[in-house]
Design an enzyme around this catalytic site. Structure first.
Site, PDB file in Angstrom:
ATOM      1  N   ASP A  50      46.038  40.557  40.907  1.00 13.22           N
ATOM      2  CA  ASP A  50      46.593  40.026  39.392  1.00 13.22           C
ATOM      3  C   ASP A  50      46.308  40.883  38.087  1.00 13.22           C
ATOM      4  O   ASP A  50      44.927  40.873  38.198  1.00 13.22           O
ATOM      5  CB  ASP A  50      46.939  38.615  39.662  1.00 13.22           C
ATOM      6  CG  ASP A  50      48.076  38.506  40.570  1.00 13.22           C
ATOM      7  OD1 ASP A  50      48.245  39.167  41.847  1.00 13.22           O
ATOM      8  OD2 ASP A  50      47.218  37.321  41.423  1.00 13.22           O
ATOM      9  N   HIS A 193      41.916  39.760  41.486  1.00 11.65           N
ATOM     10  CA  HIS A 193      42.183  39.733  40.167  1.00 11.65           C
ATOM     11  C   HIS A 193      42.159  41.067  38.984  1.00 11.65           C
ATOM     12  O   HIS A 193      40.590  41.471  39.031  1.00 11.65           O
ATOM     13  CB  HIS A 193      41.806  38.748  39.061  1.00 11.65           C
ATOM     14  CG  HIS A 193      42.863  37.708  39.559  1.00 11.65           C
ATOM     15  ND1 HIS A 193      41.982  36.786  40.716  1.00 11.65           N
ATOM     16  CD2 HIS A 193      43.445  36.829  39.142  1.00 11.65           C
ATOM     17  CE1 HIS A 193      43.690  35.548  40.383  1.00 11.65           C
ATOM     18  NE2 HIS A 193      44.187  36.390  40.021  1.00 11.65           N
TER      19      HIS A 193
HETATM   20 ZN    ZN Z   1      47.609  36.442  36.622  1.00 12.32          ZN
END
Ligand code: ZN
Length: 233
Positions: A50, A193
């Protein structure tokens, strides 16, 4: 009287617990259709990233390429607009692109039309950059809210939560790798991430170093690393 207060307190506590699950629970469908893991019949799992793209996306792509792994990247619209070539490199190398909103807000701070604007705006940017329309959505901070269900339906999106949150934004690489490899199982969806809430210049070294440990460990256990679409198929 006291027991009535206790009962009222208990009911309020239960309602708060339900509300918190509705917004953040990985199996909640309250604010739109959502999945959090795939079927367990095959030794395959999905790594998801992400908050990118960022300059840390490139070394991650190098690592995934080296190990022949595919992953899904939930890109922030504004980050993709800042780094369109890097964003496009992700899809060019065969990884899947998902929608992570235009500017990464906590959706509970938005009105339903604000929620729609964030999701639709990201969808437009990603379609322009990648030439295809994402079908998966991940809510910032895992928080779903009013208006999201309608936005997902109208934009053809399904929410994707996770079976394991890597905590790579706050833990060292070795701890992240231990956490992810311990949670690895057939059909798992792992959340990592390649950016930090869209902050340009944020440090994602622990994610890259963790992935460098995770890929060989999962290969040793004969897991195939696939996209979200593939792990759900
Ligand atoms: Zn996020």
């Amino acid at each position: 009287m006291r027991s009535e207060w206790l009962l009222a307190g208990g009911t309020a506590g239960a309602a708060m617990g339900w509300a918190s699950w509705a917004v953040r629970g990985r199996s909640s469908q309250v604010f739109g259709r959502s999945v959090w893991r795939g079927p367990g019949g095959r030794a395959r799992l999905a790594l998801t990233f992400d908050d990118g793209p960022s300059h840390w996306t490139a070394p991650l792509l190098d690592l995934l390429g080296e190990w022949g792994a595919k992953a899904s990247f939930f890109q922030i619209g504004e980050a993709a607009r800042r780094l369109p070539e890097l964003a496009r490199r992700v899809s060019d190398e065969g990884h899947e692109i998902g929608n992570h909103t235009l500017s990464h807000p906590a959706l509970y701070a938005k009105t339903p039309s604000g929620v729609y604007g964030e999701v639709a705006g990201c969808q437009r940017v990603l379609e322009e950059i990648h030439g295809c329309v994402p079908r998966w959505f991940r809510a910032p901070y895992g928080c779903r809210w009013f208006g999201l269900g309608r936005a997902q339906r109208e934009l053809g999106l399904t929410g994707v939560m996770w079976s394991c949150l890597g905590l790579d934004w706050k833990q060292p690489a070795s701890a992240v790798a231990r956490r992810v490899t311990a949670a690895a199982e057939n059909g798992a969806i792992i959340c990592l991430h390649d950016g930090r809430a869209g902050r340009p210049g944020a440090d994602c070294r622990s994610t890259v170093d963790a992935v460098r440990l995770i890929l060989p460990a999962l290969r040793d256990r004969h897991f195939e690393l696939v996209t979200v679409s593939e792990v759900l198929a």
